[in-house]
Design a protein around this motif. Structure first.
Motif, mmCIF file in Angstrom:
data_model
loop_
_atom_site.group_PDB
_atom_site.id
_atom_site.type_symbol
_atom_site.label_atom_id
_atom_site.label_comp_id
_atom_site.label_asym_id
_atom_site.label_seq_id
_atom_site.Cartn_x
_atom_site.Cartn_y
_atom_site.Cartn_z
ATOM 1 N N ALA A 118 -43.483 -7.709 20.366
ATOM 2 C CA ALA A 118 -42.264 -8.296 20.931
ATOM 3 C C ALA A 118 -41.275 -8.679 19.830
ATOM 4 O O ALA A 118 -40.064 -8.545 20.003
ATOM 5 N N ALA A 119 -41.782 -9.149 18.699
ATOM 6 C CA ALA A 119 -40.899 -9.520 17.589
ATOM 7 C C ALA A 119 -40.252 -8.285 16.960
ATOM 8 O O ALA A 119 -39.151 -8.364 16.419
ATOM 9 N N LEU A 120 -40.918 -7.154 17.062
ATOM 10 C CA LEU A 120 -40.381 -5.921 16.480
ATOM 11 C C LEU A 120 -39.329 -5.259 17.366
ATOM 12 O O LEU A 120 -38.431 -4.598 16.858
ATOM 13 N N GLU A 121 -39.421 -5.401 18.671
ATOM 14 C CA GLU A 121 -38.511 -4.702 19.584
ATOM 15 C C GLU A 121 -37.035 -4.946 19.290
ATOM 16 O O GLU A 121 -36.275 -3.995 19.147
ATOM 17 N N PRO A 122 -36.567 -6.194 19.177
ATOM 18 C CA PRO A 122 -35.131 -6.386 18.904
ATOM 19 C C PRO A 122 -34.719 -5.851 17.539
ATOM 20 O O PRO A 122 -33.623 -5.349 17.373
ATOM 21 N N ARG A 123 -35.594 -5.939 16.554
ATOM 22 C CA ARG A 123 -35.281 -5.458 15.206
ATOM 23 C C ARG A 123 -35.136 -3.940 15.195
ATOM 24 O O ARG A 123 -34.274 -3.395 14.535
ATOM 25 N N GLU A 124 -36.023 -3.258 15.929
ATOM 26 C CA GLU A 124 -35.986 -1.800 15.943
ATOM 27 C C GLU A 124 -34.813 -1.287 16.771
ATOM 28 O O GLU A 124 -34.227 -0.269 16.460
ATOM 29 N N LEU A 125 -34.442 -2.004 17.834
ATOM 30 C CA LEU A 125 -33.284 -1.611 18.628
ATOM 31 C C LEU A 125 -31.999 -1.780 17.829
ATOM 32 O O LEU A 125 -31.074 -0.988 17.935
ATOM 33 N N ALA A 126 -31.939 -2.833 17.017
ATOM 34 C CA ALA A 126 -30.735 -3.103 16.212
ATOM 35 C C ALA A 126 -30.565 -2.075 15.102
ATOM 36 O O ALA A 126 -29.461 -1.787 14.686
ATOM 37 N N SER A 127 -31.678 -1.495 14.639
ATOM 38 C CA SER A 127 -31.584 -0.535 13.533
ATOM 39 C C SER A 127 -31.218 0.863 14.010
ATOM 40 O O SER A 127 -30.959 1.750 13.200
ATOM 41 N N ARG A 128 -31.168 1.085 15.318
ATOM 42 C CA ARG A 128 -30.840 2.427 15.837
ATOM 43 C C ARG A 128 -29.373 2.668 15.896
ATOM 44 O O ARG A 128 -28.488 2.037 15.947
ATOM 45 N N ALA A 145 -39.698 -7.337 9.344
ATOM 46 C CA ALA A 145 -40.180 -6.277 10.242
ATOM 47 C C ALA A 145 -41.446 -5.632 9.691
ATOM 48 O O ALA A 145 -42.385 -5.350 10.445
ATOM 49 N N ALA A 146 -41.505 -5.430 8.395
ATOM 50 C CA ALA A 146 -42.708 -4.843 7.781
ATOM 51 C C ALA A 146 -43.903 -5.784 7.940
ATOM 52 O O ALA A 146 -45.031 -5.321 8.174
ATOM 53 N N LEU A 147 -43.655 -7.069 7.833
ATOM 54 C CA LEU A 147 -44.733 -8.047 8.025
ATOM 55 C C LEU A 147 -45.237 -8.033 9.469
ATOM 56 O O LEU A 147 -46.439 -8.106 9.712
ATOM 57 N N HIS A 148 -44.315 -7.931 10.415
ATOM 58 C CA HIS A 148 -44.726 -7.863 11.821
ATOM 59 C C HIS A 148 -45.515 -6.579 12.105
ATOM 60 O O HIS A 148 -46.496 -6.610 12.850
ATOM 61 N N ARG A 149 -45.100 -5.459 11.502
ATOM 62 C CA ARG A 149 -45.854 -4.204 11.686
ATOM 63 C C ARG A 149 -47.254 -4.335 11.098
ATOM 64 O O ARG A 149 -48.238 -3.896 11.688
ATOM 65 N N ARG A 150 -47.348 -4.929 9.927
ATOM 66 C CA ARG A 150 -48.653 -5.122 9.280
ATOM 67 C C ARG A 150 -49.536 -6.039 10.125
ATOM 68 O O ARG A 150 -50.721 -5.763 10.334
ATOM 69 N N ALA A 151 -48.967 -7.120 10.632
ATOM 70 C CA ALA A 151 -49.727 -8.057 11.461
ATOM 71 C C ALA A 151 -50.185 -7.379 12.758
ATOM 72 O O ALA A 151 -51.315 -7.591 13.208
ATOM 73 N N HIS A 152 -49.330 -6.546 13.334
ATOM 74 C CA HIS A 152 -49.682 -5.826 14.556
ATOM 75 C C HIS A 152 -50.873 -4.900 14.289
ATOM 76 O O HIS A 152 -51.818 -4.849 15.091
#
Length: 140
Positions: free
Chosen positions: A130-140, A92-99
């Motif tokens: 899009a890659a971050l959305e499922p990860r962030e929903l799962a962490s809530r 997730a951190a890699l996807h945020r950095r890439a975004h």
């Protein structure tokens, strides 16, 4: 009362270009900046490829390498080998950095009116969001 200045001014370089100092145009500076952002995005994409198996990431890495090469006058970007060893950073951190990197590249590409780089950057922003959305929903 008034005596004219007889010595040459220490600020004489303001009058004309200094031949000892390399000057670049705005377009050249933007090319360098855009190539840097895209190369950084390529590095993060390669790191993501080492953690995830994805044809989308493979295709994106190739397109990014092409754009960096084009902006650097045909020089191929240096790429990290796919070693398979994972770094301690989370996906997730890699996807945020890439975004974030894709967003910076998009701003510079738009500034220099580089349509190909702007489209690629926008696509990468969408893919990483899009890659971050499922990860962030799962962490809530």
């Amino acid at each position: 009362m008034y005596e004219p200045i007889r010595a040459k001014s220490v600020h004489s370089t303001v009058d004309g270009p200094n031949p000892d100092f390399p000057h670049r145009s705005r377009e050249e500076e933007l090319d360098i900046q855009l190539a840097g952002h895209l190369a950084a995005l390529l590095a993060v994409t390669d790191e993501l490829r080492a953690t995830e198996n994805s044809t989308d990431l493979d295709a994106a890495a190739e397109r990014l390498a092409e754009q960096v090469g084009r902006l650097r006058g045909g020089r191929t970007p240096v790429r990290a080998p796919m070693s398979g060893t994972r770094r301690e950073r989370g996906v997730a951190a890699l996807h945020r950095r890439a975004h974030a990197l894709a967003g910076r590249a998009l701003v510079v590409a738009a500034s220099r009116a580089d349509t190909a780089a702007a489209i690629l950057s926008a696509e990468r922003m969408d893919a990483h969001a899009a890659a971050l959305e499922p990860r962030e929903l799962a962490s809530r």
